[in-house]
Write a protein that holds these residues in place. Structure first.
Motif, PDB file in Angstrom:
ATOM      1  N   PRO A  55      81.447 -39.361  49.898  1.00 20.74           N
ATOM      2  CA  PRO A  55      80.265 -40.170  50.234  1.00 20.74           C
ATOM      3  C   PRO A  55      79.896 -40.029  51.705  1.00 20.74           C
ATOM      4  O   PRO A  55      80.150 -40.906  52.540  1.00 20.74           O
ATOM      5  CB  PRO A  55      80.718 -41.594  49.901  1.00 20.74           C
ATOM      6  N   VAL A  56      79.282 -38.897  52.033  1.00 22.44           N
ATOM      7  CA  VAL A  56      78.934 -38.605  53.418  1.00 22.44           C
ATOM      8  C   VAL A  56      77.531 -38.017  53.470  1.00 22.44           C
ATOM      9  O   VAL A  56      77.116 -37.294  52.563  1.00 22.44           O
ATOM     10  CB  VAL A  56      79.964 -37.635  54.059  1.00 22.44           C
ATOM     11  N   VAL A  57      76.794 -38.369  54.533  1.00 26.31           N
ATOM     12  CA  VAL A  57      75.503 -37.738  54.802  1.00 26.31           C
ATOM     13  C   VAL A  57      75.652 -36.983  56.116  1.00 26.31           C
ATOM     14  O   VAL A  57      75.957 -37.574  57.153  1.00 26.31           O
ATOM     15  CB  VAL A  57      74.366 -38.770  54.920  1.00 26.31           C
ATOM     16  N   PHE A  58      75.478 -35.667  56.057  1.00 22.08           N
ATOM     17  CA  PHE A  58      75.525 -34.841  57.262  1.00 22.08           C
ATOM     18  C   PHE A  58      74.113 -34.748  57.831  1.00 22.08           C
ATOM     19  O   PHE A  58      73.172 -34.400  57.105  1.00 22.08           O
ATOM     20  CB  PHE A  58      76.050 -33.440  56.941  1.00 22.08           C
ATOM     21  N   ILE A  59      73.966 -35.042  59.117  1.00 22.60           N
ATOM     22  CA  ILE A  59      72.650 -35.026  59.750  1.00 22.60           C
ATOM     23  C   ILE A  59      72.701 -34.183  61.016  1.00 22.60           C
ATOM     24  O   ILE A  59      73.454 -34.504  61.944  1.00 22.60           O
ATOM     25  CB  ILE A  59      72.169 -36.442  60.125  1.00 22.60           C
ATOM     26  N   VAL A  60      71.912 -33.114  61.051  1.00 22.67           N
ATOM     27  CA  VAL A  60      71.784 -32.350  62.288  1.00 22.67           C
ATOM     28  C   VAL A  60      70.523 -32.828  62.999  1.00 22.67           C
ATOM     29  O   VAL A  60      69.433 -32.837  62.432  1.00 22.67           O
ATOM     30  CB  VAL A  60      71.738 -30.821  62.043  1.00 22.67           C
ATOM     31  N   GLU A  61      70.698 -33.294  64.230  1.00 23.16           N
ATOM     32  CA  GLU A  61      69.564 -33.700  65.062  1.00 23.16           C
ATOM     33  C   GLU A  61      69.107 -32.457  65.830  1.00 23.16           C
ATOM     34  O   GLU A  61      69.643 -32.154  66.896  1.00 23.16           O
ATOM     35  CB  GLU A  61      69.962 -34.834  66.003  1.00 23.16           C
ATOM     36  N   ASN A  62      68.164 -31.773  65.264  1.00 26.49           N
ATOM     37  CA  ASN A  62      67.702 -30.512  65.849  1.00 26.49           C
ATOM     38  C   ASN A  62      66.649 -30.809  66.907  1.00 26.49           C
ATOM     39  O   ASN A  62      65.470 -30.960  66.605  1.00 26.49           O
ATOM     40  CB  ASN A  62      67.144 -29.594  64.764  1.00 26.49           C
ATOM     41  N   ASN A  63      67.098 -30.895  68.162  1.00 25.28           N
ATOM     42  CA  ASN A  63      66.150 -31.148  69.250  1.00 25.28           C
ATOM     43  C   ASN A  63      65.730 -29.854  69.946  1.00 25.28           C
ATOM     44  O   ASN A  63      65.173 -29.867  71.028  1.00 25.28           O
ATOM     45  CB  ASN A  63      66.705 -32.159  70.252  1.00 25.28           C
ATOM     46  N   GLY A  64      66.061 -28.714  69.306  1.00 26.07           N
ATOM     47  CA  GLY A  64      65.470 -27.459  69.707  1.00 26.07           C
ATOM     48  C   GLY A  64      66.270 -26.551  70.604  1.00 26.07           C
ATOM     49  O   GLY A  64      66.099 -25.331  70.560  1.00 26.07           O
ATOM     50  N   TYR A  65      67.152 -27.127  71.433  1.00 31.89           N
ATOM     51  CA  TYR A  65      67.727 -26.299  72.490  1.00 31.89           C
ATOM     52  C   TYR A  65      69.242 -26.385  72.661  1.00 31.89           C
ATOM     53  O   TYR A  65      69.772 -25.798  73.605  1.00 31.89           O
ATOM     54  CB  TYR A  65      67.070 -26.660  73.834  1.00 31.89           C
ATOM     55  N   ALA A  66      69.951 -27.095  71.788  1.00 27.56           N
ATOM     56  CA  ALA A  66      71.404 -27.245  71.976  1.00 27.56           C
ATOM     57  C   ALA A  66      71.658 -27.630  73.432  1.00 27.56           C
ATOM     58  O   ALA A  66      71.060 -28.562  73.959  1.00 27.56           O
ATOM     59  CB  ALA A  66      72.135 -25.969  71.582  1.00 27.56           C
ATOM     60  N   MET A  67      72.533 -26.873  74.124  1.00 24.03           N
ATOM     61  CA  MET A  67      72.771 -27.153  75.535  1.00 24.03           C
ATOM     62  C   MET A  67      71.635 -26.634  76.406  1.00 24.03           C
ATOM     63  O   MET A  67      71.314 -27.217  77.432  1.00 24.03           O
ATOM     64  CB  MET A  67      74.073 -26.473  75.982  1.00 24.03           C
ATOM     65  N   GLY A  68      71.020 -25.559  76.004  1.00 23.39           N
ATOM     66  CA  GLY A  68      69.954 -24.974  76.798  1.00 23.39           C
ATOM     67  C   GLY A  68      69.475 -23.658  76.238  1.00 23.39           C
ATOM     68  O   GLY A  68      68.742 -22.921  76.899  1.00 23.39           O
ATOM     69  N   THR A  69      69.894 -23.367  75.003  1.00 26.18           N
ATOM     70  CA  THR A  69      69.494 -22.129  74.339  1.00 26.18           C
ATOM     71  C   THR A  69      68.723 -22.487  73.073  1.00 26.18           C
ATOM     72  O   THR A  69      69.222 -23.254  72.245  1.00 26.18           O
ATOM     73  CB  THR A  69      70.723 -21.269  73.983  1.00 26.18           C
ATOM     74  N   SER A  70      67.537 -21.951  72.918  1.00 24.03           N
ATOM     75  CA  SER A  70      66.696 -22.310  71.787  1.00 24.03           C
ATOM     76  C   SER A  70      67.336 -21.884  70.468  1.00 24.03           C
ATOM     77  O   SER A  70      68.119 -20.931  70.417  1.00 24.03           O
ATOM     78  CB  SER A  70      65.319 -21.657  71.914  1.00 24.03           C
ATOM     79  N   VAL A  71      66.975 -22.591  69.413  1.00 22.16           N
ATOM     80  CA  VAL A  71      67.488 -22.292  68.076  1.00 22.16           C
ATOM     81  C   VAL A  71      67.186 -20.846  67.699  1.00 22.16           C
ATOM     82  O   VAL A  71      68.010 -20.166  67.074  1.00 22.16           O
ATOM     83  CB  VAL A  71      66.883 -23.269  67.050  1.00 22.16           C
ATOM     84  N   GLU A  72      66.029 -20.362  68.098  1.00 24.22           N
ATOM     85  CA  GLU A  72      65.625 -18.999  67.752  1.00 24.22           C
ATOM     86  C   GLU A  72      66.577 -17.947  68.321  1.00 24.22           C
ATOM     87  O   GLU A  72      66.666 -16.830  67.800  1.00 24.22           O
ATOM     88  CB  GLU A  72      64.207 -18.713  68.249  1.00 24.22           C
ATOM     89  N   ARG A  73      67.293 -18.273  69.393  1.00 25.89           N
ATOM     90  CA  ARG A  73      68.176 -17.306  70.040  1.00 25.89           C
ATOM     91  C   ARG A  73      69.632 -17.437  69.597  1.00 25.89           C
ATOM     92  O   ARG A  73      70.481 -16.658  70.047  1.00 25.89           O
ATOM     93  CB  ARG A  73      68.099 -17.469  71.568  1.00 25.89           C
ATOM     94  N   THR A  74      69.937 -18.420  68.753  1.00 27.57           N
ATOM     95  CA  THR A  74      71.337 -18.626  68.369  1.00 27.57           C
ATOM     96  C   THR A  74      71.663 -18.148  66.965  1.00 27.57           C
ATOM     97  O   THR A  74      72.838 -18.046  66.598  1.00 27.57           O
ATOM     98  CB  THR A  74      71.723 -20.112  68.479  1.00 27.57           C
ATOM     99  N   ALA A  75      70.649 -17.858  66.151  1.00 29.75           N
ATOM    100  CA  ALA A  75      70.899 -17.390  64.782  1.00 29.75           C
ATOM    101  C   ALA A  75      69.650 -16.684  64.266  1.00 29.75           C
ATOM    102  O   ALA A  75      68.562 -16.851  64.817  1.00 29.75           O
ATOM    103  CB  ALA A  75      71.267 -18.560  63.862  1.00 29.75           C
ATOM    104  N   ASN A  76      69.823 -15.935  63.190  1.00 28.31           N
ATOM    105  CA  ASN A  76      68.677 -15.226  62.621  1.00 28.31           C
ATOM    106  C   ASN A  76      67.895 -16.097  61.660  1.00 28.31           C
ATOM    107  O   ASN A  76      66.951 -15.637  61.029  1.00 28.31           O
ATOM    108  CB  ASN A  76      69.132 -13.941  61.913  1.00 28.31           C
TER     109      ASN A  76
END
Length: 332
Positions: free
Chosen positions: A168-189
């Motif tokens: 009974p768990v809900v996993f939630i990613v808070e995608n604010n776009g930049y992690a520490m300072g690298t955009s999502v587009e640059r961390t995965a395909n």
């Protein structure tokens, strides 16, 4: 789902404004070197918390998150004075001044941190859910992490076991776009992080994380699924942080114009617009809320600054105690 009434909107506005002003005050105290170490602020992401709290049962549901964790315990019922005291390293803090910014914690209010290790809370959240299933408490654990932590291997291990055991768990990613300072587009395909759930046949999907109504609806469905015994859900809250990753972040990876564009869909402004459009409150009533929030934040600061620092002896009182080894007495 519980109806989103006038009272809910007014509570959302007051709560989110408190969280925003609380973080703003911490930023000022950090500049004055009264808050030490790292400081990660939640400004812009308030709808993710407000919507979740509307869907949760705070008498039995739990929450765990990473180090952007000051306002979540306040939402769960922790006294904000104790949270601010913890950030200032005072003995009246939630962890007696020994946890600081990244390790706010309250077992009483079922808030389990505050974790400084990137992604470290993901399997711990699954473990909390395992305990709820084992003891049949009926509780559900909300396990939050950022888009950077979504690249950690621990996520895949936790997802696999959670689905296998229908935790009974809900996993939630808070995608604010930049992690520490690298955009999502640059961390995965892939940029749709929610699709990671598909590999485990886990119900998953994106959510407008700037709108508390959309968050509440998605969280309600996920929580009810978990409470029925049908297992976990993975939600990607698409949100945005107005401040840097931490106070030491120069934010060279984004433009001021981009930040201003996202301010146009500020979750607090969205809620206030509904309140005014629907005539849920007068301007005078809104001003009264604003003043209450201002007074409470000032009270928190006063309480924290006037509280004492821990005594040196406390270092010896918060370690593991062994009954047949009485040579180091413990008070706590």
């Amino acid at each position: 789902m519980k109806e989103v009434t006038k009272e809910v909107y007014l509570k959302w506005y007051e709560d989110m404004l408190l969280w925003r002003k609380f973080e703003d005050k911490l930023a000022a105290l950090y500049i004055q070197q009264k808050v030490r170490g790292f400081l990660h602020l939640y400004n812009g992401q308030e709808a993710v918390l407000a919507g979740a709290l509307h869907a949760m049962d705070l008498t039995k549901d739990k929450m765990i998150t990473a180090y952007r964790n000051h306002v979540q315990p306040i939402g769960m019922g922790v006294d904000p004075r104790n949270v601010m005291a913890e950030l200032l390293g005072k003995v009246t803090g939630t962890s007696k001044g020994m946890g600081g910014s990244m390790h706010i914690f309250s077992k009483e209010h079922r808030f389990y941190g505050g974790h400084g290790i990137v992604g470290g809370q993901i399997p711990v959240g699954a473990g909390l859910a395992f305990a709820d299933k084992y003891f049949n408490t009926g509780g559900v654990t909300m396990t939050y992490f950022g888009d950077g932590a979504a690249r950690q291997g621990s996520l895949h291990e936790a997802f696999n076991m959670a689905m296998l055991w229908k935790l009974p768990v809900v996993f939630i990613v808070e995608n604010n776009g930049y992690a520490m300072g690298t955009s999502v587009e640059r961390t995965a395909n892939h940029t749709d992080i929610w699709k990671l759930g598909l590999g485990y046949e886990m119900p998953c999907g994106p959510v407008d994380g700037m709108n508390p109504v959309k968050v509440a609806e998605a969280m309600h469905e996920a929580i009810e699924r978990a409470r029925r015994g049908d297992g976990p859900t993975f939600l990607e809250m698409k949100t945005y942080r107005y401040r840097g990753h931490s106070m030491s972040d120069a934010q060279l990876y984004r433009s001021k114009e981009e930040v201003e564009e996202y301010r146009k869909i500020d979750p607090i402004t969205q809620v206030l617009d509904v309140i005014m459009d629907q005539k849920y409150a007068t301007e005078e009533e809104i001003e009264a809320i604003d003043q209450r929030v201002k007074d409470l934040v000032e009270e928190c600061q006063k309480f924290a600054e006037e509280s004492p620092y821990p005594e040196l002896q406390q270092l010896y009182d918060v370690v593991y105690a062994q009954e047949d080894y009485p040579f180091t007495p413990h008070k706590l």
